[in-house]
Design an enzyme around this catalytic site. Sequence first.
Site, PDB file in Angstrom:
ATOM      1  N   GLU A 126       5.113   5.911  -9.976  1.00  0.00           N
ATOM      2  CA  GLU A 126       3.966   5.906  -9.292  1.00  0.00           C
ATOM      3  C   GLU A 126       3.616   6.769  -8.434  1.00  0.00           C
ATOM      4  O   GLU A 126       2.580   7.507  -8.255  1.00  0.00           O
ATOM      5  CB  GLU A 126       3.699   4.337  -8.864  1.00  0.00           C
ATOM      6  CG  GLU A 126       3.635   3.314  -9.782  1.00  0.00           C
ATOM      7  CD  GLU A 126       3.237   1.856  -9.690  1.00  0.00           C
ATOM      8  OE1 GLU A 126       3.029   1.192 -10.380  1.00  0.00           O
ATOM      9  OE2 GLU A 126       3.743   1.657  -8.245  1.00  0.00           O
ATOM     10  N   ASN A 164      -7.107   2.326 -12.230  1.00  0.00           N
ATOM     11  CA  ASN A 164      -5.948   1.321 -11.930  1.00  0.00           C
ATOM     12  C   ASN A 164      -4.636   1.527 -12.379  1.00  0.00           C
ATOM     13  O   ASN A 164      -4.690   2.495 -13.192  1.00  0.00           O
ATOM     14  CB  ASN A 164      -6.380  -0.047 -12.431  1.00  0.00           C
ATOM     15  CG  ASN A 164      -5.360  -1.061 -11.889  1.00  0.00           C
ATOM     16  OD1 ASN A 164      -4.878  -1.177 -11.057  1.00  0.00           O
ATOM     17  ND2 ASN A 164      -4.907  -1.849 -12.994  1.00  0.00           N
ATOM     18  N   HIS A 174      -0.950   0.195 -13.347  1.00  0.00           N
ATOM     19  CA  HIS A 174      -0.417  -0.800 -13.559  1.00  0.00           C
ATOM     20  C   HIS A 174       1.330  -0.528 -14.137  1.00  0.00           C
ATOM     21  O   HIS A 174       1.616   0.507 -14.509  1.00  0.00           O
ATOM     22  CB  HIS A 174      -0.873  -1.482 -15.118  1.00  0.00           C
ATOM     23  CG  HIS A 174      -0.304  -2.785 -15.548  1.00  0.00           C
ATOM     24  ND1 HIS A 174      -0.802  -3.792 -15.048  1.00  0.00           N
ATOM     25  CD2 HIS A 174       0.712  -3.105 -16.564  1.00  0.00           C
ATOM     26  CE1 HIS A 174      -0.069  -4.782 -15.763  1.00  0.00           C
ATOM     27  NE2 HIS A 174       0.843  -4.275 -16.470  1.00  0.00           N
ATOM     28  N   GLY A 202       0.746  -1.208  -0.017  1.00  0.00           N
ATOM     29  CA  GLY A 202      -0.120   0.079  -0.054  1.00  0.00           C
ATOM     30  C   GLY A 202       0.854   1.248  -0.016  1.00  0.00           C
ATOM     31  O   GLY A 202       0.250   2.233   0.322  1.00  0.00           O
ATOM     32  N   ILE A 245     -11.838  -8.099 -10.807  1.00  0.00           N
ATOM     33  CA  ILE A 245     -13.152  -7.455 -10.061  1.00  0.00           C
ATOM     34  C   ILE A 245     -14.499  -7.708 -10.797  1.00  0.00           C
ATOM     35  O   ILE A 245     -14.362  -7.847 -12.118  1.00  0.00           O
ATOM     36  CB  ILE A 245     -13.037  -5.631 -10.677  1.00  0.00           C
ATOM     37  CG1 ILE A 245     -11.616  -4.891 -10.013  1.00  0.00           C
ATOM     38  CG2 ILE A 245     -14.200  -5.084 -10.439  1.00  0.00           C
ATOM     39  CD1 ILE A 245     -11.929  -4.850  -8.606  1.00  0.00           C
TER      40      ILE A 245
HETATM   41  C1  GRF Z   1       2.240  -1.309  -7.786  1.00  0.00           C
HETATM   42  O1  GRF Z   1       3.514  -1.383  -8.532  1.00  0.00           O
HETATM   43  C2  GRF Z   1       1.200  -1.105  -8.950  1.00  0.00           C
HETATM   44  O2  GRF Z   1       1.486  -0.592 -10.084  1.00  0.00           O
HETATM   45  C3  GRF Z   1       0.877  -2.378  -8.803  1.00  0.00           C
HETATM   46  O3  GRF Z   1       0.977  -3.030  -7.665  1.00  0.00           O
HETATM   47  C4  GRF Z   1       2.015  -2.342  -7.017  1.00  0.00           C
HETATM   48  C5  GRF Z   1       1.360  -1.933  -5.608  1.00  0.00           C
HETATM   49  O4  GRF Z   1       2.431  -1.385  -4.747  1.00  0.00           O
HETATM   50  N1  GRF Z   1      -0.446  -2.737  -9.426  1.00  0.00           N
HETATM   51  P1  GRF Z   1       2.253  -0.673  -3.536  1.00  0.00           P
HETATM   52  O5  GRF Z   1       1.270  -1.750  -2.445  1.00  0.00           O
HETATM   53  O6  GRF Z   1       1.550   0.363  -3.710  1.00  0.00           O
HETATM   54  O7  GRF Z   1       3.359  -0.520  -2.638  1.00  0.00           O
END
Ligand code: GRF
Length: 185
Positions: free
Chosen positions: A173, A101, A103, A12, A87
Amino acid sequence: MKLLAILASGSGSNAEKIMEYFQDSDKATIALVGSNKPEAFVLERAKKFDVPTFTFSRKEMDAGLLLEKLQQEKIDWVILAGFLLKIPVELTRAFPDRMVNIHPALLPKYGGKGMYGSHVHEAVKAAGDKETGITIHLVNENYDEGRIVFQASTPLSDSDTPESIAEKVHALEHKHFPEVIASLL
Ligand code: GRF
């Protein structure tokens, strides 16, 4: 004020960045963090931000429990941040263009079944790609095929490992996901 729910199955770190970002926002609030894993660290992170949590099994989700909860809490947007279950279609239909989402690759490359977490970064390394990145997309009935709303890339070198690739992707991210969510609301 828009009400957001985050669904996550693991650590998370993205969820945390999103909770941080919207902490003092007058536009949106994180009203719920949901997980299919009662031991997921994301639930600890939610507590730190006083965000209510909700856990459920795959069976319960498929039987409509999650949808019921989201409707009860009057959730406007669902954010998938490392949520590993498929989902149910009733859920995607209940949030048309209001489910997003992230990715950890440049879709359409490295998407689809089995392409999650470290599998993605291992595949990128094995292919010898010179770049990778992130894709933020709306979720439709065919998971990774919803409309792409944002992509960002990062260069790779021969010395990168799946672990260092993961780090680079996480940095992208954390930097972009909260802002992209804000721009969608
Ligand atoms: C992220 O790399 C996201 O792209 C993928 O799952 C990972 C989750 O990472 N879908 P975190 O739990 O937010 O550290």
